[in-house]
Design a protein around this motif. Structure first.
Motif, PDB file in Angstrom:
ATOM      1  N   GLN A   1       0.840  -1.313   0.138  1.00 50.79           N
ATOM      2  CA  GLN A   1      -0.050  -0.100   0.053  1.00 50.79           C
ATOM      3  C   GLN A   1       0.821   1.282   0.164  1.00 50.79           C
ATOM      4  O   GLN A   1       0.190   2.384  -0.011  1.00 50.79           O
ATOM      5  CB  GLN A   1      -0.852   0.027   1.076  1.00 50.79           C
ATOM      6  N   VAL A   2       2.086   1.080  -0.021  1.00 44.94           N
ATOM      7  CA  VAL A   2       2.783   2.371   0.300  1.00 44.94           C
ATOM      8  C   VAL A   2       3.096   3.401  -0.701  1.00 44.94           C
ATOM      9  O   VAL A   2       3.129   4.413  -0.690  1.00 44.94           O
ATOM     10  CB  VAL A   2       4.450   1.871   0.424  1.00 44.94           C
ATOM     11  N   HIS A   3       2.712   2.795  -2.054  1.00 47.85           N
ATOM     12  CA  HIS A   3       2.355   3.900  -2.991  1.00 47.85           C
ATOM     13  C   HIS A   3       0.896   4.203  -3.345  1.00 47.85           C
ATOM     14  O   HIS A   3       0.829   5.393  -3.768  1.00 47.85           O
ATOM     15  CB  HIS A   3       3.133   3.191  -4.552  1.00 47.85           C
ATOM     16  N   GLN A   4      -0.094   3.251  -3.048  1.00 50.57           N
ATOM     17  CA  GLN A   4      -1.190   3.577  -3.124  1.00 50.57           C
ATOM     18  C   GLN A   4      -1.844   4.747  -2.523  1.00 50.57           C
ATOM     19  O   GLN A   4      -2.662   5.493  -2.779  1.00 50.57           O
ATOM     20  CB  GLN A   4      -2.163   2.388  -3.274  1.00 50.57           C
ATOM     21  N   VAL A   5      -1.042   4.896  -1.346  1.00 49.37           N
ATOM     22  CA  VAL A   5      -1.733   6.130  -0.478  1.00 49.37           C
ATOM     23  C   VAL A   5      -1.511   7.449  -0.837  1.00 49.37           C
ATOM     24  O   VAL A   5      -2.204   8.542  -0.491  1.00 49.37           O
ATOM     25  CB  VAL A   5      -0.926   5.769   0.818  1.00 49.37           C
ATOM     26  N   PHE A   6      -0.784   7.572  -1.707  1.00 42.86           N
ATOM     27  CA  PHE A   6      -0.804   8.963  -2.649  1.00 42.86           C
ATOM     28  C   PHE A   6      -1.576   9.082  -3.683  1.00 42.86           C
ATOM     29  O   PHE A   6      -1.078  10.193  -4.419  1.00 42.86           O
ATOM     30  CB  PHE A   6       1.180   9.021  -3.158  1.00 42.86           C
ATOM     31  N   GLU A   7      -2.396   8.447  -4.053  1.00 41.46           N
ATOM     32  CA  GLU A   7      -3.127   8.523  -4.871  1.00 41.46           C
ATOM     33  C   GLU A   7      -4.513   9.254  -4.346  1.00 41.46           C
ATOM     34  O   GLU A   7      -4.911   9.250  -3.311  1.00 41.46           O
ATOM     35  CB  GLU A   7      -3.801   6.972  -5.633  1.00 41.46           C
ATOM     36  N   ARG A   8      -5.237   9.975  -5.329  1.00 49.53           N
ATOM     37  CA  ARG A   8      -6.336  10.617  -5.129  1.00 49.53           C
ATOM     38  C   ARG A   8      -7.414   9.880  -4.530  1.00 49.53           C
ATOM     39  O   ARG A   8      -7.778   8.808  -5.207  1.00 49.53           O
ATOM     40  CB  ARG A   8      -6.879  11.350  -6.173  1.00 49.53           C
ATOM     41  N   PHE A   9      -8.188  10.028  -3.383  1.00 48.45           N
ATOM     42  CA  PHE A   9      -9.147   9.425  -2.870  1.00 48.45           C
ATOM     43  C   PHE A   9      -8.912   8.127  -2.386  1.00 48.45           C
ATOM     44  O   PHE A   9      -9.706   7.203  -1.842  1.00 48.45           O
ATOM     45  CB  PHE A   9     -10.384   9.245  -3.812  1.00 48.45           C
ATOM     46  N   TRP A  10      -7.509   7.720  -2.223  1.00 49.37           N
ATOM     47  CA  TRP A  10      -7.487   6.164  -1.789  1.00 49.37           C
ATOM     48  C   TRP A  10      -7.716   6.071  -0.180  1.00 49.37           C
ATOM     49  O   TRP A  10      -7.301   7.074   0.555  1.00 49.37           O
ATOM     50  CB  TRP A  10      -6.011   5.781  -2.214  1.00 49.37           C
ATOM     51  N   GLN A  11      -8.071   4.943   0.346  1.00 49.93           N
ATOM     52  CA  GLN A  11      -8.248   4.877   1.590  1.00 49.93           C
ATOM     53  C   GLN A  11      -8.307   3.354   1.892  1.00 49.93           C
ATOM     54  O   GLN A  11      -8.269   2.347   1.234  1.00 49.93           O
ATOM     55  CB  GLN A  11     -10.032   4.984   1.863  1.00 49.93           C
ATOM     56  N   ALA A  12      -7.435   3.207   2.946  1.00 48.89           N
ATOM     57  CA  ALA A  12      -6.977   1.762   3.589  1.00 48.89           C
ATOM     58  C   ALA A  12      -8.085   0.944   3.715  1.00 48.89           C
ATOM     59  O   ALA A  12      -8.173  -0.215   3.500  1.00 48.89           O
ATOM     60  CB  ALA A  12      -6.045   2.083   4.672  1.00 48.89           C
ATOM     61  N   ASP A  13      -9.203   1.509   4.423  1.00 51.10           N
ATOM     62  CA  ASP A  13     -10.609   0.793   4.627  1.00 51.10           C
ATOM     63  C   ASP A  13     -11.504   1.802   3.925  1.00 51.10           C
ATOM     64  O   ASP A  13     -11.765   2.980   3.972  1.00 51.10           O
ATOM     65  CB  ASP A  13     -10.804   0.700   6.084  1.00 51.10           C
ATOM     66  N   SER A  14     -12.523   1.312   3.009  1.00 51.48           N
ATOM     67  CA  SER A  14     -13.570   1.824   2.334  1.00 51.48           C
ATOM     68  C   SER A  14     -14.783   1.349   2.646  1.00 51.48           C
ATOM     69  O   SER A  14     -15.163   0.571   3.588  1.00 51.48           O
ATOM     70  CB  SER A  14     -13.312   1.724   0.854  1.00 51.48           C
ATOM     71  N   GLY A  15     -15.822   2.207   2.244  1.00 52.01           N
ATOM     72  CA  GLY A  15     -17.121   1.640   2.760  1.00 52.01           C
ATOM     73  C   GLY A  15     -17.756   2.396   3.797  1.00 52.01           C
ATOM     74  O   GLY A  15     -17.332   3.129   4.666  1.00 52.01           O
TER      75      GLY A  15
END
Length: 406
Positions: free
Chosen positions: A335-349
């Protein structure tokens, strides 16, 4: 080298049988980098993932290359190092940008042994080994690079956690934008309205302490709402941040000032472990408070209240950097690169445990990269997360301009 190659082969077999690295992605790449560094006898290795735009980003690094984790690779550099023919070849440091070349040289490497990952007529990634002397790669080293490259290629071909950065879907982004903003705006607005209604309808029944507390909550939630609106407006533009005014500045002084002006709840758990002095940074000093606030808020959100959040800083030959360290829930390597994307959340919903619009780290990355720096997250030894921001050194940039090199 025969022994090292045999150990590498066994290590790769163990990698695919491991319940964590066997799934691929960044955990597997990190393990491969360590195996390859040992087998090749080199000081550092790195993997750069390439985008359809022609640019790239360093997604895995080990040894003396770990400073480059998260660093963008510009299209002109990609074009300069990509070449037809055998997949493994020598790249001189002059083919990469001056700052990276100087940094690599200062850390004891003289050239790069590059392996081009080819897949279905495209090149999704480049694997690089930083060679410590001018001797050409021997046949054993070429064989090691071929094996490492084939393993990385297999991960990409099987889409085993790679690529780590996905192309955006405009429609999905718009839908997510509406969902996130409606959720995140509703909470502070509801709280503000509730306390305002209480003051209006029950003013005479409240004592002075209750009125002050209601006013405090309204002010706090209004600040949160203003910050969220600013984030949304910034993220809806192509530039993501406003006009910058770069120049040399004292990073330690800027960090101390920014830390002193953090919200009170953050200041109480923030611990400064800053050096007395650092070389000057080159960038826009005015952006440091916002960047630090975002990183501190993120650390605070995912950490237990009794754990301190630590701010440190340092420098090397070409960069100055600061780190925000926490002992929170940590971050999964994939997840270390995904966290810098727009609207990305480790937990969603609707069942999310943690609030936020998924914009803070995206804006941090955009802000820092527009200053020729970069930001990265990685797991912290012993648990938690390290957020690191790097900027060019101001004294080095001035020297370069004076000598006509920049």
């Amino acid at each position: 080298m025969e022994v090292a190659y045999r150990e590498l082969t066994l290590g790769i077999a163990a990698l695919f049988n491991d319940p964590v690295t066997g799934r691929g992605g960044l955990p597997a790449l990190d393990r491969l980098m360590h195996l390859g560094q040992y087998a090749l006898g080199v000081p550092g290795m790195a993997v750069a993932e390439l985008h359809s735009t022609g640019a790239g980003r360093v997604i895995a690094a080990t040894g003396t290359a770990d400073w480059a984790l998260g660093r963008p690779v510009q299209p002109e550099v990609v074009a300069a190092v990509l070449r037809p023919g055998p997949a493994t070849y020598r790249v001189e440091l002059g083919a990469v940008d001056d700052e990276a070349s100087d940094q690599i040289t200062s850390l004891g490497s003289r050239w790069i042994l590059l392996h081009r990952i080819d897949l279905d007529g495209r090149t999704p990634a480049l694997l690089g080994a930083f060679m410590p002397d001018e001797r050409p790669a021997d046949p054993d080293q070429l064989a090691v690079m071929a094996l490492l490259g084939a393993t990385v290629g297999r991960l990409y071909s099987e889409r085993a956690g790679l690529p780590v950065q996905h192309a955006g879907d405009d429609l999905a982004d718009r839908e997510l934008f509406i969902a996130v903003t409606s959720h995140e705006l509703r909470t502070p607005v509801t709280v503000i309205k509730g306390y305002a209604d209480t003051l209006r309808d029950h003013w005479g029944q409240l004592d002075d302490k209750a009125r002050r507390e209601a006013a405090r909550v309204i002010g706090q939630r209004s600040d949160e709402l203003a910050r969220l609106v600013d984030r949304l407006l910034a993220a809806s533009t192509d530039t993501a941040v406003g006009t910058l005014s770069p120049g040399p500045f004292d990073l330690v002084e800027a960090l101390r000032h920014a830390a002193a002006n953090l919200p009170s709840d953050l200041r109480r758990r923030f611990r400064l472990e800053l050096p007395d002095r650092l070389p000057l940074a080159y960038g826009d000093r005015a952006t440091i408070p916002n960047v630090l606030t975002e990183l501190a808020t993120n650390a605070d959100k995912y950490s237990a209240r009794e754990q301190a959040v630590v701010l440190t800083a340092g420098h090397d030959r070409r960069t100055v950097y600061f780190q925000v360290l926490d002992r929170g829930i940590g971050i999964a390597p994939e997840q270390v690169h995904q966290v810098f994307e727009r609207f990305w959340q480790a937990d969603s919903g609707d069942g999310r445990r943690y609030g936020g619009a998924g914009l803070g780290l995206y804006l941090v990355r955009k802000t820092i990269e527009r200053q020729n720096g970069w930001v990265s997250l990685r797991p912290r030894d012993g648990g938690g997360t390290v957020a690191e921001v790097r900027l060019p050194r101001g004294d080095v940039k001035r020297d370069a301009r004076a000598s006509g090199e920049a």
